[in-house]
Each structure stands twice: as structure tokens, then as C-alpha cells.
Enzyme design. Structure first.
Site, PDB file in Angstrom:
ATOM      1  N   ALA A  70     -10.497   4.326   2.519  1.00 26.19           N
ATOM      2  CA  ALA A  70      -9.747   3.135   2.913  1.00 26.19           C
ATOM      3  C   ALA A  70      -8.375   3.215   2.270  1.00 26.19           C
ATOM      4  CB  ALA A  70     -10.477   1.873   2.455  1.00 26.19           C
ATOM      5  N   SER A  71      -7.331   3.142   3.080  1.00 27.88           N
ATOM      6  CA  SER A  71      -5.965   3.290   2.589  1.00 27.88           C
ATOM      7  C   SER A  71      -5.552   2.104   1.732  1.00 27.88           C
ATOM      8  CB  SER A  71      -4.996   3.431   3.762  1.00 27.88           C
ATOM      9  OG  SER A  71      -5.317   4.559   4.549  1.00 27.88           O
TER      10      SER A  71
END
Length: 398
Positions: A70-71
Site C-alpha cells: 500500500a503506497s
């Protein structure tokens, strides 16, 4: 999916923190306040789900490989700002990740208009599962090599990649409408920038780029790494079109003679970024690579410390190199650090002066961002210095 008051409070606090650092379009803000990020991060404590950091999700604690990433939320907001979606736009996302970004896109354009693709079957399944559980079952999830796009739902008004891309595939051009926007973390000369491009016929033209970092997409092998010492604690990263003689560099770097060091006239403050030097240099210099010096090499004082040991711009020519340095001085309390260049090898001084010239050019307009123009390799390129790749040709102009 029901949302706890604590999750909603933490989510709003995260968005407030992002807004304190950068402007975010109102529709992106609304989407980020609506989508429960924690629902896409199983096994992550609720508080950690709402920090401004990247998160790696694993299938279970015993699995050595990550299931998905997840960025950083602020980077997510920045790229959605660059994408500039409109309600009803058809959007292709390359790199499904946790499914969180696809959920945000669904809030922006409608779930029926969002297709997300990933080459990893586990990642695609995870994204499908979490999207369904969070109420975004109308998003289409495809397991496929993202470099191929998803032709059956093309053309798209917007394409966004959430993995590092070294070359822009011709298939993406074919699936993007004229006037459509492509946002991707583009990698060239050792750096990565999130570039916003608009298709104008046979050309993609940028109207913004920002520094970022992403895991590289699977299937593009244009970036090379050469160790410069036997312990592999000093490395140079370069593109396949660059001629790097790692043996000659290793012999030069580890010679007994100390490096020459040259200072520019440019100073920076403690929190001031100097990554623009790197970007400026790539506009017309094919010798720009990335130098990586590990903490072990720094502790052993094997070479003069680079500006950022993990990732510093370096000019390479044969057995010579010059890389960016930062030296603390007391002359200016507001900008106590001076930029310079450390030089190694018979042409090191010449390279250092060239790097100093890049530093000075950046210093004259520190916030300037170049215009990028991209064409398909078969179509030629715009006038100017060209960075050639198998499927695309890039020019940068200030």
C-alpha cells in the site's frame, strides 16, 4: 462495510495532515475521507493503517514474500491530483496492490468505470476480496501482465500506474484516448518521478512531475546494477543504453589516492531538497547514473560520503566518476550546507566541473520543472536531447 468511530477519526486526521502539507482537490479529499483504508490492510493495527507511510501486506507471518504493498497516502493523493479524473471517466489502474487505490478511483468516477490489473494472482485475489468486502464489487479486477493493459475495456480516459515504469508500452498508447491522461512513476537515469502526461495525437506531453519511489513493474529489465567493490556495498545503477565499465570504476574508486573535491556556489537549508539537481542533469547529459553506498560502506569510510548515500546522482565516464556531495559550513545559518562534487579517476575533475555546472543551473531556478515529451520509438522524437528506450523516446526541456 460499517466503519468504527475510531477508524473514521483516524482517517480524517490522516487527511488533515496531508492537507496541511499540500493542496488536494476536493473530490480526492472526499474520497480519502470516505474509503476505509484499514479495510484493505488486514493484519495491520488500526493506528498503523492511518499513518502516512507505505505498508507491506503479507499472506501470513510465515510467508517470506509480500502479498501486496500500500503506497504512502500522501503520494496516493498527489497522483490522484495529477490524474485529474472527471465523473464517468473510464480508468485503468496498472498495479492492483491492496485494492485501496481502486476504491478511491471508484469514488471519483464510479466503480463500473474502474478496471485494475495485476500480474500476481495472489495480489489480484486480495484486491478482489477487499474491494468486495468494502462495497466496491463493481470494480473490475483482472489478473494479467499490466504492460499489456486491458484491451477489452479500452479505450480509457485515464490510465494510472502504481508501480515503477521504466518504459511506456505501446499498448498503453493504443488504449488511451486522444486527450486522455497517463500518470505513472517513470524511471530514467536512476531516479523516479510521478509524471502526468496528456496524449496529444502521437505525443505525450507533461504538465507536472514530482519525486516519488515505487517498486518496479515486473517485465521491464532496462535498468542495470554494477557492484564497485568485492563486498557489493558500493553500487552504480544505470540504464541499458549507458556504457558503464564497472571493472574500471571499481579500480578507480578503491585506489589509494583520495578523491578531489569541488564546491559549487549553491547552498541549501536543512530541509531543502536538492533532487532537482538530478532532474536538471538528465535533461541533456547521458552520463547521469545513481550511486548507492550502503551504511556499511559509509561506516568504513571507503569513499567520501555522497549527498544521500542510498541514492545520489553520479556522472560516469569510463573509469572516472563524480557524484554529488553536501558539506556543512557556518557562513549562512539559514543555508548551512554547500553542494559540491567528489571526483575519482583520470577524468574525474572534468566530470566534477560538469556536475557543478548542473548544480549551478538548478540553483538559478530551483523550482523549475522541465516539460517532458514522449513519442513511440517508431515515430521518432521531438527536437532536442533524446533518452531512447525500446518502446518510447523521451525529451526534456526547461
Amino acid at each position: 462495510m460499517s466503519q468504527t468511530p475510531t477508524a473514521a477519526r483516524l482517517r480524517n486526521r490522516l487527511v488533515d495532515a496531508i492537507l496541511s502539507e499540500r493542496a488536494v482537490p476536493s473530490d480526492v479529499e472526499r474520497a480519502m475521507r470516505t474509503v476505509p483504508r484499514d479495510a484493505f490492510l488486514p493484519g495491520i493495527e488500526l493506528e498503523n493503517a492511518y499513518t502516512d507511510q507505505a505498508v507491506t501486506i503479507k499472506d501470513n507471518p510465515g510467508q517470506p514474500l509480500p502479498l501486496s504493498c500500500a503506497s504512502v497516502p500522501s503520494v496516493v493523493a498527489m497522483m490522484l491530483d495529477q490524474l485529474a479524473t472527471r465523473p464517468g471517466d473510464k480508468v485503468l489502474e496498472v498495479g492492483a496492490g491492496t485494492g485501496y487505490n481502486a476504491a478511491l478511483l471508484a469514488e471519483l468516477v464510479g466503480g463500473d468505470n474502474v478496471t485494475t490489473v495485476d500480474i500476481d494472482s495472489d495480489v489480484a485475489l486480495h484486491a478482489r476480496t477487499t474491494l468486495n468486502a468494502a462495497g466496491y464489487d463493481s470494480v473490475t479486477v483482472i489478473e494479467r501482465n499490466g504492460l499489456l493493459g486491458v484491451h477489452e475495456y479500452a479505450p480509457y480516459d485515464r490510465i494510472i500506474a502504481t508501480v515503477g515504469v521504466w518504459d511506456i508500452p505501446a499498448t498503453w498508447w493504443e488504449q488511451l484516448v486522444d486527450g486522455g491522461r497517463l500518470v505513472l512513476p517513470l524511471r530514467w537515469r536512476g531516479q523516479t518521478r510521478s509524471v502526468a502526461l496528456t496524449r496529444r495525437g502521437d505525443e505525450l506531453v507533461s504538465d507536472g512531475m514530482e519525486l516519488c519511489g515505487f517498486v518496479p513493474i515486473i517485465g521491464q529489465n532496462g535498468e542495470k546494477t554494477a557492484p564497485l567493490n568485492s563486498a557489493n556495498t558500493i553500487r552504480v545503477h544505470y540504464d541499458q543504453d549507458q556504457d558503464v565499465d564497472s571493472d574500471a570504476l571499481a579500480g578507480t574508486l578503491l585506489a589509494d589516492e583520495p578523491a578531489d573535491h569541488f564546491l559549487s556556489a549553491q547552498r541549501i537549508g536543512g530541509e531543502e531538497s536538492f533532487d532537482g539537481v538530478w532532474l536538471r542533469a538528465t535533461a541533456g547529459d547521458d552520463r547521469v547514473c545513481r550511486l548507492e553506498v550502503t551504511p556499511e560502506a559509509v561506516e568504513q569510510d571507503l569513499i567520501r560520503r555522497p549527498a544521500a548515500p542510498g541514492r545520489s546522482p553520479v556522472l560516469v565516464d569510463g573509469g572516472s566518476l563524480a557524484y554529488l556531495t553536501v558539506t556543512r559550513e557556518g557562513a549562512d545559518p539559514d543555508r548551512p550546507f554547500r553542494l559540491g562534487a567528489a571526483a575519482y579517476g583520470p577524468r574525474g575533475e572534468e566530470l566534477a566541473h560538469d556536475l557543478i555546472a548542473h548544480i549551478e543551473a538548478w540553483g538559478a531556478a530551483r523550482l523549475a520543472v522541465p516539460r517532458m515529451a514522449v513519442t513511440l520509438s517508431a515515430a521518432g522524437a521531438a527536437p532536442g536531447h533524446v533518452i531512447g528506450k525500446p518502446e518510447s523516446r523521451i525529451t526534456l526541456a526547461y
